[in-house]
Design a protein around this motif. Structure first.
Motif, PDB file in Angstrom:
ATOM      1  N   THR A 295       0.808  -1.218   0.000  1.00  0.00           N
ATOM      2  CA  THR A 295       0.000   0.000   0.000  1.00  0.00           C
ATOM      3  C   THR A 295       0.839   1.264   0.000  1.00  0.00           C
ATOM      4  O   THR A 295       0.305   2.360   0.137  1.00  0.00           O
ATOM      5  CB  THR A 295      -0.929   0.024   1.231  1.00  0.00           C
ATOM      6  OG1 THR A 295      -0.119   0.009   2.416  1.00  0.00           O
ATOM      7  CG2 THR A 295      -1.861  -1.165   1.231  1.00  0.00           C
ATOM      8  N   ARG A 296       2.136   1.140  -0.170  1.00  0.00           N
ATOM      9  CA  ARG A 296       2.991   2.323  -0.179  1.00  0.00           C
ATOM     10  C   ARG A 296       2.603   3.237  -1.344  1.00  0.00           C
ATOM     11  O   ARG A 296       2.433   2.793  -2.470  1.00  0.00           O
ATOM     12  CB  ARG A 296       4.454   1.896  -0.316  1.00  0.00           C
ATOM     13  CG  ARG A 296       5.442   3.048  -0.266  1.00  0.00           C
ATOM     14  CD  ARG A 296       6.857   2.525  -0.465  1.00  0.00           C
ATOM     15  NE  ARG A 296       7.832   3.608  -0.416  1.00  0.00           N
ATOM     16  CZ  ARG A 296       8.379   4.056   0.717  1.00  0.00           C
ATOM     17  NH1 ARG A 296       8.047   3.502   1.866  1.00  0.00           N
ATOM     18  NH2 ARG A 296       9.249   5.037   0.694  1.00  0.00           N
ATOM     19  N   GLY A 297       2.435   4.519  -1.032  1.00  0.00           N
ATOM     20  CA  GLY A 297       2.086   5.484  -2.062  1.00  0.00           C
ATOM     21  C   GLY A 297       0.602   5.571  -2.375  1.00  0.00           C
ATOM     22  O   GLY A 297       0.186   6.385  -3.192  1.00  0.00           O
ATOM     23  N   ARG A 298      -0.215   4.767  -1.725  1.00  0.00           N
ATOM     24  CA  ARG A 298      -1.652   4.815  -1.985  1.00  0.00           C
ATOM     25  C   ARG A 298      -2.268   6.059  -1.349  1.00  0.00           C
ATOM     26  O   ARG A 298      -1.847   6.509  -0.286  1.00  0.00           O
ATOM     27  CB  ARG A 298      -2.335   3.572  -1.412  1.00  0.00           C
ATOM     28  CG  ARG A 298      -2.020   2.286  -2.147  1.00  0.00           C
ATOM     29  CD  ARG A 298      -2.879   2.090  -3.377  1.00  0.00           C
ATOM     30  NE  ARG A 298      -4.302   2.103  -3.073  1.00  0.00           N
ATOM     31  CZ  ARG A 298      -4.962   1.049  -2.610  1.00  0.00           C
ATOM     32  NH1 ARG A 298      -4.329  -0.090  -2.404  1.00  0.00           N
ATOM     33  NH2 ARG A 298      -6.247   1.131  -2.361  1.00  0.00           N
ATOM     34  N   THR A 299      -3.283   6.586  -2.009  1.00  0.00           N
ATOM     35  CA  THR A 299      -4.032   7.699  -1.442  1.00  0.00           C
ATOM     36  C   THR A 299      -4.969   7.165  -0.374  1.00  0.00           C
ATOM     37  O   THR A 299      -5.654   6.162  -0.590  1.00  0.00           O
ATOM     38  CB  THR A 299      -4.859   8.386  -2.533  1.00  0.00           C
ATOM     39  OG1 THR A 299      -3.972   8.826  -3.560  1.00  0.00           O
ATOM     40  CG2 THR A 299      -5.620   9.574  -1.983  1.00  0.00           C
ATOM     41  N   CYS A 300      -4.991   7.828   0.779  1.00  0.00           N
ATOM     42  CA  CYS A 300      -5.862   7.388   1.857  1.00  0.00           C
ATOM     43  C   CYS A 300      -6.611   8.582   2.428  1.00  0.00           C
ATOM     44  O   CYS A 300      -6.307   9.727   2.113  1.00  0.00           O
ATOM     45  CB  CYS A 300      -5.069   6.674   2.950  1.00  0.00           C
ATOM     46  SG  CYS A 300      -3.828   7.711   3.700  1.00  0.00           S
ATOM     47  N   ASN A 301      -7.573   8.288   3.252  1.00  0.00           N
ATOM     48  CA  ASN A 301      -8.430   9.313   3.837  1.00  0.00           C
ATOM     49  C   ASN A 301      -8.044   9.479   5.304  1.00  0.00           C
ATOM     50  O   ASN A 301      -8.297   8.599   6.125  1.00  0.00           O
ATOM     51  CB  ASN A 301      -9.889   8.892   3.698  1.00  0.00           C
ATOM     52  CG  ASN A 301     -10.851   9.969   4.157  1.00  0.00           C
ATOM     53  OD1 ASN A 301     -10.464  10.907   4.848  1.00  0.00           O
ATOM     54  ND2 ASN A 301     -12.108   9.827   3.784  1.00  0.00           N
ATOM     55  N   SER A 302      -7.439  10.616   5.619  1.00  0.00           N
ATOM     56  CA  SER A 302      -6.889  10.774   6.963  1.00  0.00           C
ATOM     57  C   SER A 302      -7.965  10.957   8.020  1.00  0.00           C
ATOM     58  O   SER A 302      -7.671  10.889   9.207  1.00  0.00           O
ATOM     59  CB  SER A 302      -5.927  11.968   7.000  1.00  0.00           C
ATOM     60  OG  SER A 302      -6.592  13.139   6.567  1.00  0.00           O
ATOM     61  N   THR A 303      -9.216  11.184   7.611  1.00  0.00           N
ATOM     62  CA  THR A 303     -10.256  11.389   8.611  1.00  0.00           C
ATOM     63  C   THR A 303     -11.192  10.189   8.736  1.00  0.00           C
ATOM     64  O   THR A 303     -12.053  10.168   9.593  1.00  0.00           O
ATOM     65  CB  THR A 303     -11.109  12.616   8.270  1.00  0.00           C
ATOM     66  OG1 THR A 303     -11.686  12.424   6.980  1.00  0.00           O
ATOM     67  CG2 THR A 303     -10.259  13.876   8.254  1.00  0.00           C
ATOM     68  N   ALA A 304     -11.013   9.187   7.881  1.00  0.00           N
ATOM     69  CA  ALA A 304     -11.928   8.047   7.904  1.00  0.00           C
ATOM     70  C   ALA A 304     -11.411   6.980   8.850  1.00  0.00           C
ATOM     71  O   ALA A 304     -10.205   6.836   9.058  1.00  0.00           O
ATOM     72  CB  ALA A 304     -12.102   7.474   6.505  1.00  0.00           C
ATOM     73  N   LEU A 305     -12.333   6.220   9.415  1.00  0.00           N
ATOM     74  CA  LEU A 305     -11.960   5.144  10.322  1.00  0.00           C
ATOM     75  C   LEU A 305     -12.181   3.771   9.692  1.00  0.00           C
ATOM     76  O   LEU A 305     -11.909   2.758  10.324  1.00  0.00           O
ATOM     77  CB  LEU A 305     -12.777   5.240  11.617  1.00  0.00           C
ATOM     78  CG  LEU A 305     -12.546   6.509  12.439  1.00  0.00           C
ATOM     79  CD1 LEU A 305     -13.451   6.516  13.667  1.00  0.00           C
ATOM     80  CD2 LEU A 305     -11.088   6.617  12.857  1.00  0.00           C
ATOM     81  N   ASP A 306     -12.698   3.742   8.455  1.00  0.00           N
ATOM     82  CA  ASP A 306     -12.955   2.452   7.825  1.00  0.00           C
ATOM     83  C   ASP A 306     -11.735   2.013   7.017  1.00  0.00           C
ATOM     84  O   ASP A 306     -10.635   2.533   7.198  1.00  0.00           O
ATOM     85  CB  ASP A 306     -14.210   2.524   6.948  1.00  0.00           C
ATOM     86  CG  ASP A 306     -14.102   3.591   5.874  1.00  0.00           C
ATOM     87  OD1 ASP A 306     -12.975   4.054   5.600  1.00  0.00           O
ATOM     88  OD2 ASP A 306     -15.142   3.963   5.310  1.00  0.00           O
ATOM     89  N   VAL A 307     -11.938   1.059   6.106  1.00  0.00           N
ATOM     90  CA  VAL A 307     -10.795   0.471   5.401  1.00  0.00           C
ATOM     91  C   VAL A 307     -10.030   1.490   4.571  1.00  0.00           C
ATOM     92  O   VAL A 307      -8.866   1.285   4.246  1.00  0.00           O
ATOM     93  CB  VAL A 307     -11.233  -0.700   4.493  1.00  0.00           C
ATOM     94  CG1 VAL A 307     -11.681  -1.886   5.324  1.00  0.00           C
ATOM     95  CG2 VAL A 307     -12.323  -0.267   3.535  1.00  0.00           C
ATOM     96  N   SER A 308     -10.687   2.602   4.207  1.00  0.00           N
ATOM     97  CA  SER A 308      -9.983   3.602   3.412  1.00  0.00           C
ATOM     98  C   SER A 308      -9.214   4.592   4.276  1.00  0.00           C
ATOM     99  O   SER A 308      -8.484   5.434   3.747  1.00  0.00           O
ATOM    100  CB  SER A 308     -10.984   4.367   2.535  1.00  0.00           C
ATOM    101  OG  SER A 308     -11.844   5.153   3.346  1.00  0.00           O
ATOM    102  N   GLY A 309      -9.388   4.503   5.595  1.00  0.00           N
ATOM    103  CA  GLY A 309      -8.658   5.399   6.484  1.00  0.00           C
ATOM    104  C   GLY A 309      -7.165   5.116   6.446  1.00  0.00           C
ATOM    105  O   GLY A 309      -6.725   4.009   6.138  1.00  0.00           O
ATOM    106  N   CYS A 310      -6.370   6.130   6.780  1.00  0.00           N
ATOM    107  CA  CYS A 310      -4.917   5.996   6.657  1.00  0.00           C
ATOM    108  C   CYS A 310      -4.348   4.938   7.585  1.00  0.00           C
ATOM    109  O   CYS A 310      -3.437   4.202   7.217  1.00  0.00           O
ATOM    110  CB  CYS A 310      -4.245   7.340   6.913  1.00  0.00           C
ATOM    111  SG  CYS A 310      -4.544   8.511   5.594  1.00  0.00           S
ATOM    112  N   ASP A 311      -4.878   4.852   8.800  1.00  0.00           N
ATOM    113  CA  ASP A 311      -4.331   3.868   9.730  1.00  0.00           C
ATOM    114  C   ASP A 311      -4.442   2.457   9.175  1.00  0.00           C
ATOM    115  O   ASP A 311      -3.478   1.700   9.173  1.00  0.00           O
ATOM    116  CB  ASP A 311      -5.054   3.957  11.073  1.00  0.00           C
ATOM    117  CG  ASP A 311      -4.548   5.131  11.898  1.00  0.00           C
ATOM    118  OD1 ASP A 311      -5.231   5.522  12.857  1.00  0.00           O
ATOM    119  OD2 ASP A 311      -3.464   5.649  11.557  1.00  0.00           O
TER     120      ASP A 311
END
Lengths: 355, 296
Positions: A295-311
């Motif tokens: 997942t290196r370099g993937r765009t993520c959502n820093s405010t989401a808590l679901d699978v698309s969230g950055c964590d």
């Protein structure tokens, strides 16, 4: 005197040296050839017996099969666009997914079988295949009462239009995708693949809907024609993603011909459920063996808590924020007749990228 | 160890993957991501609703989900008489932006204001023919920004009319095209004389003489034809010179709404008029766009 290379040798040389994306470009340039049924049949020399037979007798259906597979893969990429495994289109990594029996494999089999069913059926309705046409619905009962259609008193209706012949698409998907079945051999992986193919087809076939059109005077509903229509393919994708999330783990039975669910007190999967036999990798780091790109370099959502969230998406490796400035059309205006004029605006977009 | 099924599936996917990867930006401009994209086609000469609208090509399927040109023509046919009423300058533009939308990269809908102007100007006339403002033209769903179709010169010049408006079914030009359009937009047509005209609530009740000849049967049945009584909807007070003269023979058109027969058009049966004679001759060979052809 230099001996010139033959065309075949030159092509082989080109393929061996160029990276995958250039091969992609090379394919794109020849895309009319790729979509030519004979070309597809020639390029898939080692098709199973039934598939080879279909290629010889019904090449235009194979053309629709290819379109259906493409439809399936595109839908897969849409549905998994925010997940660690995002249905990457890189050939070798994707091939590795297909060689396993993980959940992701199940989804690809199902969505592809659904795509083939959908594309072939659609081609029937469009009149693009001689072997099939619109489904005859004359013998059916009245369409179910549709609340949105208002009062049905005085409304004349009839079955008509071009009903989707989903049975034809279903059968062709079965013939082509389940070609192995004819031989009678079975191993656990084949049973799983066949099950997931069927689940994909049923996600289309079991959800036919009634579509009606009002064609009375001035668009009124005094005259109405109804016909059966396939669900939209986005809807099929949504449904199969649900099945993916609730997929059942199975293992081979003692007779080598049946599948039994793993775990105590677990309901056996029904025909529409997806099944798998091996646990998925975490898809965090690149791994050629498992088909993981990482997942290196993937765009993520820093405010989401679901699978698309950055964590979650970055596997807790952290992310970095970037600001990009894009030029976009804005303040568009339609001028009579008929041009659209837009201004150009600079738009700042904040991106979060996995470390 | 490798399943042959997976190998063959892989080969199919390998063939199309490069195409998929190159088209990785998801373009979902059209409602369904697989159906055929709309085609740009010439506006046919016999799509009378949209002749002279200001452009020459249209998208098919159109914005009303009509999928074939036959369907477009059939559905557009019943709107043509409304154009002849001149109830709003934007009528044709509104209707054609949906029936024969302009060919652009993305669909351009009519502006909400255009829709509301046409609705406010035309729905009283449509009501006289027994038509509510249809669901397909609900104005709330149209855009309010600048990316929409509006009347080119948006100056609302409302000319105050000194005369009370003529009853819409009686306000007819003696012209072949107009009569034929009305004929197609009506369910039945008969030749007869008027026996009696009476006010009834907001309508006018028209009783016909016994002697009738059917020009277009349509949905009318023979037993209904005998005792046929027509209603001029919302026509209690508007002028209608045809109904004042019971000595003349008329070409009368109508349609059935619920259990009432509504008058949709009335022309004097004038054999001495050249245009009328031409129309009656043309009527024998004229074919309205029929819905049977659209779906079978």
């Amino acid at each position: 005197m230099t001996i010139p290379l033959s065309r075949t040798q030159l092509a082989l040389f080109f393929i061996l040296l160029c990276p995958v994306n250039i091969i992609g470009l090379w394919w794109a340039v020849g895309s009319p050839l790729v979509m030519d049924p004979n070309s597809i049949c020639r390029k898939t020399k080692r098709l199973a017996g039934k598939q080879a037979e279909l290629c010889q007798t019904q090449p235009e259906i194979v053309n629709e099969v290819a379109k259906g597979a493409k439809l399936g893969v595109r839908e897969c990429q849409y549905q998994f666009r925010f997940r660690r495994w995002n249905c990457t289109s890189q050939n070798k990594y994707f091939g590795k997914i297909l060689q396993q029996d993980i959940r992701e494999t199940a989804f690809v089999y199902a969505i592809t079988a659904a795509g083939v069913t959908h594309a072939v059926t659609q081609a029937c309705s469009m009149g693009e295949l001689l072997q099939c046409g619109c489904e005859a619905t004359r013998s059916r009962g009245p369409p179910p009462r549709l609340a949105s259609m208002g009062p049905t008193e005085g409304v004349k209706w009839e079955w008509g239009g071009c009903g989707d012949d989903v049975e034809f698409g279903y059968e062709k998907s079965k013939q082509f995708m389940d070609a192995r079945r004819r031989k009678g051999k079975s191993d656990i992986r084949t049973l799983i693949d066949l099950h997931n193919n069927e689940a994909g087809r049923l996600a289309v076939k079991n959800y036919m809907r009634t579509e009606c059109k009002c064609h009375g005077l001035s668009g009124s509903c005094t005259l109405r024609t109804c016909w059966k229509k396939m669900p939209h393919f986005r809807e099929v994708g949504d449904r199969l993603l649900e099945r993916f999330n609730g997929a059942s783990k199975v293992m081979g039975g003692n007779d080598g011909k049946t599948l039994i669910p793993v775990g105590q007190n677990i309901k056996p999967p029904d025909k529409q459920d997806l099944i798998y036999s091996a646990e998925s990798p975490d898809f965090c780091l690149p791994n050629r063996k498992t088909g993981s790109l990482g997942t290196r370099g993937r765009t993520c959502n820093s405010t989401a808590l679901d699978v698309s969230g950055c964590d979650l998406l970055c596997c807790e490796r952290g992310h970095r924020d970037e600001t990009v400035v894009l030029e976009e059309n804005c303040l568009c205006r339609f001028h009579w007749c008929c041009v659209v004029q837009c201004k150009k605006c600079l738009v700042r977009k904040e991106l979060s990228l996995c470390q | 160890m490798k399943s042959l099924a997976s190998l063959s599936l892989w080969r199919i996917i390998i063939l199309i993957l490069p195409l998929v990867s190159l088209g990785q930006t998801f373009e979902y401009g059209w409602p369904d991501n697989y159906d055929k994209p709309p085609q740009c086609v010439d506006i046919p000469v016999d799509l009378r609703l949209c002749q002279g609208v200001g452009y020459h090509q249209m998208l098919l399927p159109n914005l009303l989900e009509h999928e074939s040109m036959a369907e477009v023509k059939q559905q557009a046919g019943s709107w043509v008489p409304l154009l002849h009423k001149n109830c709003d300058p934007g009528t044709q533009l509104l209707l054609c932006s949906l029936f024969a939308p302009v060919c652009m990269e993305r669909p351009i809908y009519p502006c909400r204001r255009l829709c509301e102007n046409v609705r406010d100007g035309c729905s009283p006339i449509m009501a006289a023919f027994g038509f509510p403002w249809p669901h397909i033209l609900t104005c709330d769903k149209f855009p309010q920004d600048d990316m929409c179709i509006n009347t080119p010169n948006d100056t609302s010049t409302s000319e105050p009319n000194g005369h009370p408006p003529v009853c819409p079914p009686c306000d007819n030009e003696m012209k072949m095209d107009v009569i034929l359009d009305h004929m197609c937009a009506s369910e039945f047509a008969i030749k007869t004389k008027i026996q009696e005209v009476k006010r009834e609530n907001m309508d006018r009740k028209v009783t016909l003489q016994k002697k009738k000849r059917t020009i277009k049967m349509g949905t009318l049945k023979k037993k209904d034809l005998k005792k046929l009584t027509l209603y001029l909807k919302n026509g209690a007070d508007c002028p209608c010179t045809q109904l004042d003269n019971t000595r003349n023979t008329y070409l009368i058109m109508g349609r059935k709404v619920d259990k009432q027969y509504l008058l949709t058009g009335i022309h004097k049966w004038d054999k001495s008029n050249r245009e009328f004679k031409k129309t009656m001759k043309k009527l024998k060979s004229h074919k309205c766009p029929a819905y049977e052809n659209v779906f079978k």
